[in-house]
Design a protein around this motif. Structure first.
Motif, PDB file in Angstrom:
ATOM      1  N   ALA A 127       0.831  -1.207   0.000  1.00 40.39           N
ATOM      2  CA  ALA A 127       0.000   0.000   0.000  1.00 40.39           C
ATOM      3  C   ALA A 127       0.867   1.259   0.000  1.00 40.39           C
ATOM      4  O   ALA A 127       0.579   2.230  -0.705  1.00 40.39           O
ATOM      5  N   THR A 128       1.943   1.234   0.783  1.00 39.87           N
ATOM      6  CA  THR A 128       2.848   2.389   0.844  1.00 39.87           C
ATOM      7  C   THR A 128       3.474   2.659  -0.520  1.00 39.87           C
ATOM      8  O   THR A 128       3.537   3.806  -0.979  1.00 39.87           O
ATOM      9  N   ASN A 129       3.916   1.594  -1.181  1.00 40.15           N
ATOM     10  CA  ASN A 129       4.548   1.750  -2.489  1.00 40.15           C
ATOM     11  C   ASN A 129       3.584   2.308  -3.526  1.00 40.15           C
ATOM     12  O   ASN A 129       3.893   3.280  -4.218  1.00 40.15           O
ATOM     13  N   TRP A 130       2.383   1.716  -3.617  1.00 38.33           N
ATOM     14  CA  TRP A 130       1.483   2.084  -4.710  1.00 38.33           C
ATOM     15  C   TRP A 130       0.657   3.329  -4.430  1.00 38.33           C
ATOM     16  O   TRP A 130       0.309   4.068  -5.355  1.00 38.33           O
ATOM     17  N   PHE A 131       0.353   3.604  -3.161  1.00 40.41           N
ATOM     18  CA  PHE A 131      -0.305   4.883  -2.878  1.00 40.41           C
ATOM     19  C   PHE A 131       0.687   6.032  -3.027  1.00 40.41           C
ATOM     20  O   PHE A 131       0.328   7.137  -3.436  1.00 40.41           O
ATOM     21  N   GLY A 132       1.965   5.758  -2.703  1.00 32.95           N
ATOM     22  CA  GLY A 132       3.006   6.750  -2.971  1.00 32.95           C
ATOM     23  C   GLY A 132       3.145   6.992  -4.462  1.00 32.95           C
ATOM     24  O   GLY A 132       3.309   8.131  -4.914  1.00 32.95           O
ATOM     25  N   TYR A 133       3.062   5.890  -5.235  1.00 34.34           N
ATOM     26  CA  TYR A 133       3.107   6.004  -6.701  1.00 34.34           C
ATOM     27  C   TYR A 133       1.946   6.859  -7.205  1.00 34.34           C
ATOM     28  O   TYR A 133       2.125   7.748  -8.044  1.00 34.34           O
ATOM     29  N   MET A 134       0.747   6.579  -6.717  1.00 30.30           N
ATOM     30  CA  MET A 134      -0.427   7.336  -7.161  1.00 30.30           C
ATOM     31  C   MET A 134      -0.288   8.818  -6.863  1.00 30.30           C
ATOM     32  O   MET A 134      -0.677   9.674  -7.672  1.00 30.30           O
ATOM     33  N   THR A 135       0.301   9.132  -5.724  1.00 32.55           N
ATOM     34  CA  THR A 135       0.456  10.534  -5.333  1.00 32.55           C
ATOM     35  C   THR A 135       1.415  11.263  -6.263  1.00 32.55           C
ATOM     36  O   THR A 135       1.089  12.317  -6.817  1.00 32.55           O
ATOM     37  N   ILE A 136       2.618  10.708  -6.446  1.00 36.55           N
ATOM     38  CA  ILE A 136       3.619  11.390  -7.270  1.00 36.55           C
ATOM     39  C   ILE A 136       3.225  11.345  -8.741  1.00 36.55           C
ATOM     40  O   ILE A 136       3.408  12.322  -9.485  1.00 36.55           O
ATOM     41  N   ALA A 137       2.653  10.214  -9.200  1.00 34.53           N
ATOM     42  CA  ALA A 137       2.218  10.110 -10.599  1.00 34.53           C
ATOM     43  C   ALA A 137       1.053  11.056 -10.862  1.00 34.53           C
ATOM     44  O   ALA A 137       0.967  11.663 -11.942  1.00 34.53           O
TER      45      ALA A 137
ATOM     46  N   LEU B 149      11.264  11.523 -14.488  1.00 28.80           N
ATOM     47  CA  LEU B 149      10.379  10.960 -13.461  1.00 28.80           C
ATOM     48  C   LEU B 149       9.066  10.500 -14.086  1.00 28.80           C
ATOM     49  O   LEU B 149       8.581   9.396 -13.802  1.00 28.80           O
ATOM     50  N   GLY B 150       8.496  11.337 -14.945  1.00 31.56           N
ATOM     51  CA  GLY B 150       7.235  10.975 -15.581  1.00 31.56           C
ATOM     52  C   GLY B 150       7.340   9.736 -16.449  1.00 31.56           C
ATOM     53  O   GLY B 150       6.459   8.862 -16.415  1.00 31.56           O
ATOM     54  N   VAL B 151       8.415   9.629 -17.206  1.00 37.31           N
ATOM     55  CA  VAL B 151       8.603   8.460 -18.070  1.00 37.31           C
ATOM     56  C   VAL B 151       8.797   7.197 -17.231  1.00 37.31           C
ATOM     57  O   VAL B 151       8.288   6.123 -17.571  1.00 37.31           O
ATOM     58  N   LEU B 152       9.526   7.302 -16.128  1.00 34.77           N
ATOM     59  CA  LEU B 152       9.701   6.152 -15.233  1.00 34.77           C
ATOM     60  C   LEU B 152       8.353   5.684 -14.693  1.00 34.77           C
ATOM     61  O   LEU B 152       8.080   4.478 -14.640  1.00 34.77           O
ATOM     62  N   LEU B 153       7.502   6.621 -14.314  1.00 39.04           N
ATOM     63  CA  LEU B 153       6.198   6.267 -13.761  1.00 39.04           C
ATOM     64  C   LEU B 153       5.329   5.572 -14.799  1.00 39.04           C
ATOM     65  O   LEU B 153       4.585   4.639 -14.479  1.00 39.04           O
ATOM     66  N   ILE B 154       5.429   6.002 -16.057  1.00 40.97           N
ATOM     67  CA  ILE B 154       4.686   5.343 -17.129  1.00 40.97           C
ATOM     68  C   ILE B 154       5.233   3.937 -17.366  1.00 40.97           C
ATOM     69  O   ILE B 154       4.481   2.970 -17.527  1.00 40.97           O
ATOM     70  N   SER B 155       6.550   3.796 -17.368  1.00 39.14           N
ATOM     71  CA  SER B 155       7.165   2.488 -17.607  1.00 39.14           C
ATOM     72  C   SER B 155       6.847   1.504 -16.491  1.00 39.14           C
ATOM     73  O   SER B 155       6.795   0.284 -16.725  1.00 39.14           O
ATOM     74  N   ALA B 156       6.629   2.011 -15.270  1.00 42.04           N
ATOM     75  CA  ALA B 156       6.317   1.127 -14.143  1.00 42.04           C
ATOM     76  C   ALA B 156       4.997   0.407 -14.369  1.00 42.04           C
ATOM     77  O   ALA B 156       4.870  -0.792 -14.096  1.00 42.04           O
ATOM     78  N   ILE B 157       4.004   1.128 -14.878  1.00 40.21           N
ATOM     79  CA  ILE B 157       2.714   0.510 -15.160  1.00 40.21           C
ATOM     80  C   ILE B 157       2.851  -0.514 -16.285  1.00 40.21           C
ATOM     81  O   ILE B 157       2.281  -1.604 -16.233  1.00 40.21           O
ATOM     82  N   ALA B 158       3.639  -0.178 -17.312  1.00 38.66           N
ATOM     83  CA  ALA B 158       3.872  -1.124 -18.415  1.00 38.66           C
ATOM     84  C   ALA B 158       4.542  -2.389 -17.903  1.00 38.66           C
ATOM     85  O   ALA B 158       4.224  -3.503 -18.333  1.00 38.66           O
ATOM     86  N   GLY B 159       5.471  -2.237 -16.955  1.00 34.72           N
ATOM     87  CA  GLY B 159       6.160  -3.389 -16.387  1.00 34.72           C
ATOM     88  C   GLY B 159       5.238  -4.281 -15.588  1.00 34.72           C
ATOM     89  O   GLY B 159       5.340  -5.514 -15.626  1.00 34.72           O
ATOM     90  N   VAL B 160       4.297  -3.677 -14.852  1.00 34.63           N
ATOM     91  CA  VAL B 160       3.336  -4.451 -14.065  1.00 34.63           C
ATOM     92  C   VAL B 160       2.404  -5.236 -14.981  1.00 34.63           C
ATOM     93  O   VAL B 160       2.087  -6.403 -14.734  1.00 34.63           O
ATOM     94  N   ILE B 161       1.968  -4.598 -16.068  1.00 39.05           N
ATOM     95  CA  ILE B 161       1.040  -5.242 -17.004  1.00 39.05           C
ATOM     96  C   ILE B 161       1.683  -6.451 -17.685  1.00 39.05           C
ATOM     97  O   ILE B 161       1.060  -7.499 -17.865  1.00 39.05           O
ATOM     98  N   THR B 162       2.966  -6.317 -18.065  1.00 39.90           N
ATOM     99  CA  THR B 162       3.637  -7.409 -18.782  1.00 39.90           C
ATOM    100  C   THR B 162       4.105  -8.530 -17.865  1.00 39.90           C
ATOM    101  O   THR B 162       4.418  -9.633 -18.328  1.00 39.90           O
ATOM    102  N   HIS B 163       4.205  -8.267 -16.545  1.00 39.61           N
ATOM    103  CA  HIS B 163       4.622  -9.284 -15.570  1.00 39.61           C
ATOM    104  C   HIS B 163       6.000  -9.864 -15.870  1.00 39.61           C
ATOM    105  O   HIS B 163       6.262 -11.041 -15.640  1.00 39.61           O
ATOM    106  N   ILE B 164       6.903  -9.069 -16.419  1.00 36.00           N
ATOM    107  CA  ILE B 164       8.258  -9.532 -16.709  1.00 36.00           C
ATOM    108  C   ILE B 164       9.160  -9.188 -15.523  1.00 36.00           C
ATOM    109  O   ILE B 164       9.202  -8.039 -15.100  1.00 36.00           O
TER     110      ILE B 164
END
Length: 328
Positions: free
Chosen positions: A144-154, A249-264
């Motif tokens: 929760a800390t990781n992803w709510f922090g992600y939501m805030t900064i993203a 920072l913005g590009v990293l945040l976008i790539s993080a979602i792509a990484g989660v979707i692909t499960h690699i």
């Protein structure tokens, strides 16, 4: 509870303990074998000569700055579990918790969340005498800390319009801004729930979940956002200097979602693809790929090599680190 029910529960406890004792040794052996196999497979996928050559092309000062920020990021992530200690109200010291957080994070990044985030945490915390229910709570709070922090900064970065999507992408720049607004609303909703919700407890599959206080929730969002910002700072240090930090920072945040979707595991190839696609008009592909390869070496590979040694040390000292259980 009736006397008969209490007696039945008491009689079943030794039986459950006996079953666990019977399976504990083979499961532990299976865990170690799986870990060795995964580490071997991971090592064979790495082009070590290319990694070393890329690092050799950077200035020592640049690499030291990137390594220092990486260390700070790992400590911030490990501190998520310090919040978890307060959450479960268990007497663990920071010297016991931080190594668990650092080791789990490194294995999580390289070998997937199932190995690092879940299996490794269960292994190490159980060695410290933490119950399965409390381990699940620590894990849940860390996620929760990781992803709510992600939501805030993203939410802040996306809604500000700092990142512009290339023409032809399914997600337009305007749509990305609306995504940012939605993420900020979700973060605000979480804070509001922590402050005003009358119901504070839920039970999911036998695990009791308590809604944290507003103070703890704010700390979660700040630490989570800080860790994502530090990850971007490592990449920013290694990419061409003409790129702006908010854009990286913005590009990293976008790539993080792509990484989660692909499960690699470790997002192999995903991170590079997104950075090249979004920044190829700002810098050459070669400089982008070189910087990202150095980032993987410093933020992923180096911590993994260090934490493998840390893990072996922790296992060797497990009995000394185990907390004494207080009588109930």
């Amino acid at each position: 509870m009736s006397r008969t029910q209490a007696q039945s529960t008491a009689d079943s406890a030794p039986a459950n303990h006996s079953k666990w004792s019977r399976w504990k040794r083979p499961l532990t052996l299976l865990f170690f074998l799986a870990l060795i196999v995964l580490l071997t497979m991971f090592a064979t996928r790495i082009e070590w000569a290319e990694v070393l050559q890329t690092l050799a092309d950077f200035k020592v000062r640049t690499l030291l700055i990137a390594a220092s920020v990486t260390l700070l990021s790992f400590l911030v992530y490990a501190s998520f579990d310090l919040i978890g200690r307060t959450y479960i109200r268990q007497d663990l010291t920071w010297k016991q918790i931080l190594p668990v957080g650092v080791i789990s994070y490194a294995f999580n990044l390289n070998l997937s969340a199932w190995v690092g985030g879940i299996a490794m945490r269960y292994r190490l915390y159980s060695r410290l005498g933490v119950s399965k229910g409390n381990i699940a709570k620590i894990l849940g709070l860390s996620l929760a800390t990781n992803w709510f922090g992600y939501m805030t900064i993203a939410g802040v970065v996306f809604s500000s319009g700092l990142v512009r999507m290339p023409p032809g992408w399914k997600l337009s720049s305007d749509a990305l801004q609306w995504v940012g607004v939605l993420l900020l609303l979700i973060s605000a909703g979480y804070l509001a729930a922590c402050q005003f919700s009358k119901r504070r407890e839920w039970t999911i599959r036998g695990v009791e979940i308590n809604l944290p206080s507003l103070r703890m929730a704010v700390l979660q969002l700040l630490l989570g956002a800080l860790n994502w910002s530090l990850m971007a700072a490592v990449i920013f240090t290694l990419l061409p200097s003409k790129l702006d930090y908010p854009l990286v920072l913005g590009v990293l945040l976008i790539s993080a979602i792509a990484g989660v979707i692909t499960h690699i595991p470790a997002g192999l190839g995903v991170l590079e693809a997104v950075f090249v696609a979004l920044l190829q008009h700002e810098a050459s592909r070669g400089s982008l790929v070189a910087g990202l390869l150095a980032y993987r070496a410093i933020y992923f590979l180096l911590p993994l090599l260090i934490t493998v040694v840390m893990y072996l040390v922790v296992e060797a000292k497990a009995k000394a680190l185990r907390i004494e259980k207080k009588p109930s």
